[in-house]
Write a protein that holds these residues in place. Structure first.
Motif, mmCIF file in Angstrom:
data_model
loop_
_atom_site.group_PDB
_atom_site.id
_atom_site.type_symbol
_atom_site.label_atom_id
_atom_site.label_comp_id
_atom_site.label_asym_id
_atom_site.label_seq_id
_atom_site.Cartn_x
_atom_site.Cartn_y
_atom_site.Cartn_z
ATOM 1 N N ARG A 205 0.834 -1.205 0.000
ATOM 2 C CA ARG A 205 0.000 0.000 0.000
ATOM 3 C C ARG A 205 0.872 1.260 0.000
ATOM 4 O O ARG A 205 0.719 2.130 -0.840
ATOM 5 N N ARG B 201 -4.077 6.066 3.962
ATOM 6 C CA ARG B 201 -5.421 5.508 3.870
ATOM 7 C C ARG B 201 -6.362 6.431 3.100
ATOM 8 O O ARG B 201 -7.110 5.962 2.224
ATOM 9 N N MET C 292 -8.383 -1.343 6.054
ATOM 10 C CA MET C 292 -6.973 -1.040 6.264
ATOM 11 C C MET C 292 -6.773 -0.753 7.747
ATOM 12 O O MET C 292 -6.916 0.376 8.196
ATOM 13 N N LYS D 140 -5.605 -0.036 11.563
ATOM 14 C CA LYS D 140 -4.589 0.801 12.197
ATOM 15 C C LYS D 140 -3.955 0.018 13.329
ATOM 16 O O LYS D 140 -4.616 -0.737 14.032
ATOM 17 N N THR E 203 0.619 -3.270 9.763
ATOM 18 C CA THR E 203 -0.744 -3.797 9.777
ATOM 19 C C THR E 203 -1.553 -3.313 8.580
ATOM 20 O O THR E 203 -2.547 -3.944 8.201
ATOM 21 N N ASP E 204 -1.139 -2.192 7.988
ATOM 22 C CA ASP E 204 -1.924 -1.596 6.903
ATOM 23 C C ASP E 204 -1.281 -1.781 5.532
ATOM 24 O O ASP E 204 -1.673 -1.140 4.566
ATOM 25 N N PRO F 177 -4.083 -4.094 2.484
ATOM 26 C CA PRO F 177 -5.517 -3.913 2.727
ATOM 27 C C PRO F 177 -6.384 -4.687 1.747
ATOM 28 O O PRO F 177 -5.939 -5.130 0.682
ATOM 29 N N VAL G 55 -4.030 -9.001 6.003
ATOM 30 C CA VAL G 55 -5.362 -8.518 6.362
ATOM 31 C C VAL G 55 -6.358 -9.602 5.965
ATOM 32 O O VAL G 55 -6.321 -10.106 4.834
#
Length: 304
Positions: A93, A97, A112, A114, A119-120, A123, A160
């Motif tokens: 990504r 966002r 996505m 937080k 972690t993002d 997505p 994700v």
């Protein structure tokens, strides 16, 4: 006797609208599609997706190039959605966002999460007119991984995951978007690239976690994964990489093995559990994109 010279255009113009109306009516009666503007075509596609045919759906994977802005992402996402995708797993990504949200149609939802760094990165987006979200989370796939190009330790790697129920058919998928380490693959031997031993070991840990997520999937749900796997599909000949650690033990079919006559060689995969009411029917690669990866749209149809 006087002759009046009349231009052919003058005669044609009054007839133009009735002719168009008649042609449109004929198209509707015969079931053909009227080729309108690109905007209308996109709206027609959206409406087709919104009607959510119970026997078919499409899932896509799209790796975003580092530093892509809204215009570039929108340029790449548009044909993927136009190809029928109602779920997209993104990788890399690498931007905000709000930017990715702005690149998606308004009727799409972006997952996505937080949290800690990473972690993002992968997505998932989906058309909320077609799918209903039941659950989403960001599973940690490995806590010790690689740094691109240098091989040094980087931040933890997350996927994700989302449980999505198809509004028309009731079919439920557990979708997982993830990104494996690069420089994993020895293209001569078809096995691991042990010059990047730490990356290979990180991939093994990630594969074990992916297997656990699949094994935790209820029988009524279909496991579907989307990834930049960094392994060339038609040269993965051993049991130590994607084929041996993920697709083979989990009995997953992919966009590169669904059709015996159209085997591919790329590194971008859509994987799906075979033991399901829906199986991979076909796939299409979209290559004229801003990003340096093709977008893969994979179509699923109900088994007869």
């Amino acid at each position: 006797m006087f002759l009046l010279a009349v231009s052919p255009r003058v005669l044609v113009r009054p007839l133009a609208r009735p002719l168009v109306a008649v042609a449109a009516a004929l198209l509707l009666l015969t079931g053909l599609t009227w080729a309108g503007s690109p905007a209308q075509a996109r709206e027609d596609q959206r409406q087709a997706g919104s009607s959510a045919p119970a026997g078919r759906f499409a899932v896509a994977t799209l790796n975003l190039k580092k530093g892509m802005r809204v215009a570039g992402m929108r340029h790449d996402i548009r044909p993927i959605i136009g190809g029928g995708a109602t779920v997209i797993g993104f990788q890399e990504r690498l931007f905000s966002r709000p930017a990715l949200r702005a690149a998606l149609p308004k009727d799409w939802t972006l997952l996505m999460p937080k949290g800690p760094t990473g972690t993002d990165d992968n997505p998932i987006a989906f058309d909320k007119d077609v799918w209903e979200l039941e659950k989403t989370w960001a599973p940690l796939l490995t806590g010790t991984t690689w740094r691109r190009y240098s091989g040094r330790i980087a931040h933890d790697q997350y996927g994700v995951a989302a449980v999505l129920r198809h509004r028309a058919s009731g079919h439920t998928i557990r979708a997982l978007s993830f990104h494996l380490p690069n420089h994993l693959h020895n293209r001569h031997s078809g096995g691991p690239n042990y010059a990047n031993r730490r990356g290979v070991e990180a991939m093994w840990r990630m594969a074990a976690r992916i297997r656990a997520i699949k094994e935790d999937t209820p029988d009524a749900h279909q496991f579907v994964a989307m990834c930049d796997c960094n392994v060339t599909a038609n040269r993965d000949t051993g049991d130590h990489l994607v084929k041996g650690r993920i697709t083979k033990p989990l009995r997953l079919e992919t966009n590169y093995s669904a059709d015996d006559h159209r085997r591919g060689s790329g590194i971008d995969y859509v994987m799906a559990e075979r033991d399901s009411d829906f199986r991979i029917h076909s796939f299409r690669s979209y290559r004229h994109l801003v990003t340096d990866h093709p977008g893969i749209v994979t179509t699923f149809t109900r088994k007869r």
